[in-house]
Design a protein around this motif. Structure first.
Motif, PDB file in Angstrom:
ATOM      1  N   PHE A  79      16.279   5.170   3.371  1.00  0.00           N
ATOM      2  CA  PHE A  79      15.363   5.311   4.507  1.00  0.00           C
ATOM      3  C   PHE A  79      14.329   4.185   4.530  1.00  0.00           C
ATOM      4  O   PHE A  79      13.986   3.667   5.603  1.00  0.00           O
ATOM      5  N   ALA A  80      13.830   3.802   3.352  1.00  0.00           N
ATOM      6  CA  ALA A  80      12.859   2.702   3.296  1.00  0.00           C
ATOM      7  C   ALA A  80      13.511   1.395   3.726  1.00  0.00           C
ATOM      8  O   ALA A  80      12.903   0.584   4.428  1.00  0.00           O
ATOM      9  N   ALA A  81      14.766   1.194   3.311  1.00  0.00           N
ATOM     10  CA  ALA A  81      15.496  -0.016   3.713  1.00  0.00           C
ATOM     11  C   ALA A  81      15.712  -0.046   5.221  1.00  0.00           C
ATOM     12  O   ALA A  81      15.597  -1.103   5.856  1.00  0.00           O
ATOM     13  N   LYS A  82      16.006   1.105   5.811  1.00  0.00           N
ATOM     14  CA  LYS A  82      16.174   1.168   7.261  1.00  0.00           C
ATOM     15  C   LYS A  82      14.883   0.785   7.980  1.00  0.00           C
ATOM     16  O   LYS A  82      14.905   0.079   8.984  1.00  0.00           O
ATOM     17  N   ARG A  83      13.758   1.277   7.462  1.00  0.00           N
ATOM     18  CA  ARG A  83      12.470   0.933   8.069  1.00  0.00           C
ATOM     19  C   ARG A  83      12.197  -0.557   7.955  1.00  0.00           C
ATOM     20  O   ARG A  83      11.622  -1.172   8.853  1.00  0.00           O
ATOM     21  N   ALA A  84      12.606  -1.164   6.823  1.00  0.00           N
ATOM     22  CA  ALA A  84      12.350  -2.584   6.600  1.00  0.00           C
ATOM     23  C   ALA A  84      13.249  -3.467   7.462  1.00  0.00           C
ATOM     24  O   ALA A  84      12.788  -4.449   8.048  1.00  0.00           O
ATOM     25  N   ILE A  85      14.523  -3.100   7.546  1.00  0.00           N
ATOM     26  CA  ILE A  85      15.488  -3.917   8.283  1.00  0.00           C
ATOM     27  C   ILE A  85      15.343  -3.745   9.783  1.00  0.00           C
ATOM     28  O   ILE A  85      15.376  -4.712  10.549  1.00  0.00           O
ATOM     29  N   GLY A 143      10.429  -2.885   2.330  1.00  0.00           N
ATOM     30  CA  GLY A 143      11.489  -3.570   1.590  1.00  0.00           C
ATOM     31  C   GLY A 143      11.266  -3.487   0.089  1.00  0.00           C
ATOM     32  O   GLY A 143      12.194  -3.216  -0.681  1.00  0.00           O
ATOM     33  N   LEU A 144      10.010  -3.695  -0.337  1.00  0.00           N
ATOM     34  CA  LEU A 144       9.681  -3.591  -1.764  1.00  0.00           C
ATOM     35  C   LEU A 144       9.866  -2.162  -2.267  1.00  0.00           C
ATOM     36  O   LEU A 144      10.382  -1.943  -3.373  1.00  0.00           O
ATOM     37  N   ILE A 145       9.443  -1.190  -1.444  1.00  0.00           N
ATOM     38  CA  ILE A 145       9.615   0.215  -1.827  1.00  0.00           C
ATOM     39  C   ILE A 145      11.094   0.547  -1.969  1.00  0.00           C
ATOM     40  O   ILE A 145      11.501   1.244  -2.909  1.00  0.00           O
ATOM     41  N   ALA A 146      11.913   0.032  -1.051  1.00  0.00           N
ATOM     42  CA  ALA A 146      13.358   0.285  -1.126  1.00  0.00           C
ATOM     43  C   ALA A 146      13.939  -0.262  -2.421  1.00  0.00           C
ATOM     44  O   ALA A 146      14.759   0.394  -3.080  1.00  0.00           O
ATOM     45  N   PHE A 192       4.787   5.721  -3.174  1.00  0.00           N
ATOM     46  CA  PHE A 192       4.616   6.696  -2.089  1.00  0.00           C
ATOM     47  C   PHE A 192       3.134   6.942  -1.808  1.00  0.00           C
ATOM     48  O   PHE A 192       2.711   6.973  -0.640  1.00  0.00           O
ATOM     49  N   VAL A 193       2.341   7.107  -2.862  1.00  0.00           N
ATOM     50  CA  VAL A 193       0.899   7.325  -2.682  1.00  0.00           C
ATOM     51  C   VAL A 193       0.273   6.125  -1.978  1.00  0.00           C
ATOM     52  O   VAL A 193      -0.556   6.289  -1.066  1.00  0.00           O
ATOM     53  N   LEU A 194       0.663   4.922  -2.365  1.00  0.00           N
ATOM     54  CA  LEU A 194       0.138   3.711  -1.737  1.00  0.00           C
ATOM     55  C   LEU A 194       0.487   3.670  -0.254  1.00  0.00           C
ATOM     56  O   LEU A 194      -0.380   3.393   0.591  1.00  0.00           O
ATOM     57  N   ARG A 195       1.735   3.966   0.071  1.00  0.00           N
ATOM     58  CA  ARG A 195       2.160   3.918   1.473  1.00  0.00           C
ATOM     59  C   ARG A 195       1.413   4.944   2.309  1.00  0.00           C
ATOM     60  O   ARG A 195       0.963   4.652   3.421  1.00  0.00           O
ATOM     61  N   GLN A 196       1.265   6.145   1.788  1.00  0.00           N
ATOM     62  CA  GLN A 196       0.550   7.180   2.534  1.00  0.00           C
ATOM     63  C   GLN A 196      -0.931   6.819   2.681  1.00  0.00           C
ATOM     64  O   GLN A 196      -1.549   7.099   3.708  1.00  0.00           O
ATOM     65  N   GLY A 197      -1.491   6.199   1.655  1.00  0.00           N
ATOM     66  CA  GLY A 197      -2.891   5.793   1.723  1.00  0.00           C
ATOM     67  C   GLY A 197      -3.124   4.737   2.780  1.00  0.00           C
ATOM     68  O   GLY A 197      -4.122   4.778   3.513  1.00  0.00           O
ATOM     69  N   ILE A 198      -2.217   3.775   2.869  1.00  0.00           N
ATOM     70  CA  ILE A 198      -2.344   2.730   3.881  1.00  0.00           C
ATOM     71  C   ILE A 198      -2.219   3.327   5.282  1.00  0.00           C
ATOM     72  O   ILE A 198      -2.957   2.965   6.200  1.00  0.00           O
ATOM     73  N   ARG A 199      -1.293   4.260   5.433  1.00  0.00           N
ATOM     74  CA  ARG A 199      -1.101   4.895   6.741  1.00  0.00           C
ATOM     75  C   ARG A 199      -2.200   5.909   7.056  1.00  0.00           C
ATOM     76  O   ARG A 199      -2.405   6.284   8.206  1.00  0.00           O
ATOM     77  N   ARG A 226      -0.268  -5.756  10.993  1.00  0.00           N
ATOM     78  CA  ARG A 226       0.885  -6.522  11.474  1.00  0.00           C
ATOM     79  C   ARG A 226       2.169  -5.815  11.070  1.00  0.00           C
ATOM     80  O   ARG A 226       2.365  -5.488   9.895  1.00  0.00           O
ATOM     81  N   PRO A 227       3.084  -5.596  12.030  1.00  0.00           N
ATOM     82  CA  PRO A 227       4.354  -4.907  11.721  1.00  0.00           C
ATOM     83  C   PRO A 227       5.143  -5.576  10.597  1.00  0.00           C
ATOM     84  O   PRO A 227       5.808  -4.907   9.814  1.00  0.00           O
ATOM     85  N   GLY A 228       5.045  -6.908  10.499  1.00  0.00           N
ATOM     86  CA  GLY A 228       5.790  -7.611   9.457  1.00  0.00           C
ATOM     87  C   GLY A 228       5.371  -7.203   8.063  1.00  0.00           C
ATOM     88  O   GLY A 228       6.196  -7.178   7.136  1.00  0.00           O
ATOM     89  N   SER A 229       4.105  -6.857   7.895  1.00  0.00           N
ATOM     90  CA  SER A 229       3.615  -6.435   6.583  1.00  0.00           C
ATOM     91  C   SER A 229       4.258  -5.127   6.163  1.00  0.00           C
ATOM     92  O   SER A 229       4.586  -4.917   4.990  1.00  0.00           O
ATOM     93  N   TRP A 230       4.444  -4.218   7.143  1.00  0.00           N
ATOM     94  CA  TRP A 230       5.100  -2.947   6.847  1.00  0.00           C
ATOM     95  C   TRP A 230       6.550  -3.164   6.433  1.00  0.00           C
ATOM     96  O   TRP A 230       7.071  -2.471   5.549  1.00  0.00           O
ATOM     97  N   ARG A 231       7.201  -4.130   7.075  1.00  0.00           N
ATOM     98  CA  ARG A 231       8.599  -4.407   6.729  1.00  0.00           C
ATOM     99  C   ARG A 231       8.708  -4.917   5.296  1.00  0.00           C
ATOM    100  O   ARG A 231       9.632  -4.555   4.561  1.00  0.00           O
ATOM    101  N   ILE A 232       7.740  -5.752   4.898  1.00  0.00           N
ATOM    102  CA  ILE A 232       7.742  -6.257   3.523  1.00  0.00           C
ATOM    103  C   ILE A 232       7.483  -5.117   2.542  1.00  0.00           C
ATOM    104  O   ILE A 232       8.179  -4.986   1.521  1.00  0.00           O
ATOM    105  N   LEU A 233       6.473  -4.275   2.835  1.00  0.00           N
ATOM    106  CA  LEU A 233       6.165  -3.153   1.942  1.00  0.00           C
ATOM    107  C   LEU A 233       7.348  -2.203   1.826  1.00  0.00           C
ATOM    108  O   LEU A 233       7.723  -1.803   0.707  1.00  0.00           O
TER     109      LEU A 233
END
Length: 202
Positions: free
Chosen positions: A86-92, A185-188, A25-32, A176-183
């Motif tokens: 929710f993370a899976a929904k964002r990834a898919i 997906g990993l978070i999920a 979560f900290v990593l995701r918020q930091g990137i955003r 790139r949006p694809g990178s967010w989908r991968i991240l």
């Protein structure tokens, strides 16, 4: 004194530098770049409070009341499983969430609440930070145990600060949006695995 502080620093870092719900979560918020100062502050201060509680002897109370840890474990499992969905929904399907969230992210209140939940609903934080760190600190003797604790707190501050504020270096990759989908997906996957582990106690 200095060796005890360094021992606390090393022990604290060894316990928190791992792939987990809080770190993800900290990593995701930091990137955003969203409310990362608040997230880092919540995580670091929470760790400091838990470390101090362990050194002060609260760990003995938790050890004597395993039912409390079980309740926290089940609550934390439910939260992590919901977060995984929710993370899976964002990834898919990135558009599965509202356009407002995709553009602005979460509000300060929701981000802070998630940071608190990922910290305080994690039963391992009581076992590792309170019981384990508290026990190790108290083996240093009454005069040095708080120096050990100070080292562990410094480790938490350094780690969460580096993870949260250093994550901005990854922003070009996540343009790139694809990178967010991968991240996501990993978070999920991480949240699902941790949630199931908590739910079934393995």
């Amino acid at each position: 004194m200095a060796p005890t502080v360094l021992l606390g620093l090393g022990t604290g870092l060894a316990l928190i530098i791992a792939i987990g719900a809080q770190n993800a979560f900290v990593l995701r918020q930091g990137i955003r770049g969203e409310h990362i100062g608040v997230v880092v502050l919540i995580c670091a201060v929470s760790d400091a409070v838990l470390i101090a509680a362990g050194i002060a002897g609260i760990g003995a109370v938790i050890e004597a009341a395993p039912a409390v840890v079980d309740v926290i474990r089940l609550g934390g499992a439910a939260f992590l499983l919901a977060y995984a969905v929710f993370a899976a929904k964002r990834a898919i399907k990135p558009g599965a969430l509202t356009a407002a969230e995709n553009q602005r992210g979460g509000s300060l209140a929701s981000v802070a609440a998630t940071a608190f939940a990922l910290t305080w609903l994690n039963p391992h934080v009581y076992l590792d930070t309170v019981l384990l760190l508290g026990s190790i600190a108290n083996t240093q003797g009454p005069d040095l145990r708080w120096y050990f604790g100070a080292g562990a707190v410094l480790g938490s501050i350094a780690w969460f600060g580096a993870l949260g504020f250093g994550a901005r270096l990854l922003r070009p990759i996540f343009a790139r949006p694809g990178s967010w989908r991968i991240l996501d997906g990993l978070i999920a996957v991480v949240m699902l695995a941790l949630g199931l582990r908590m739910a079934f106690g393995f």
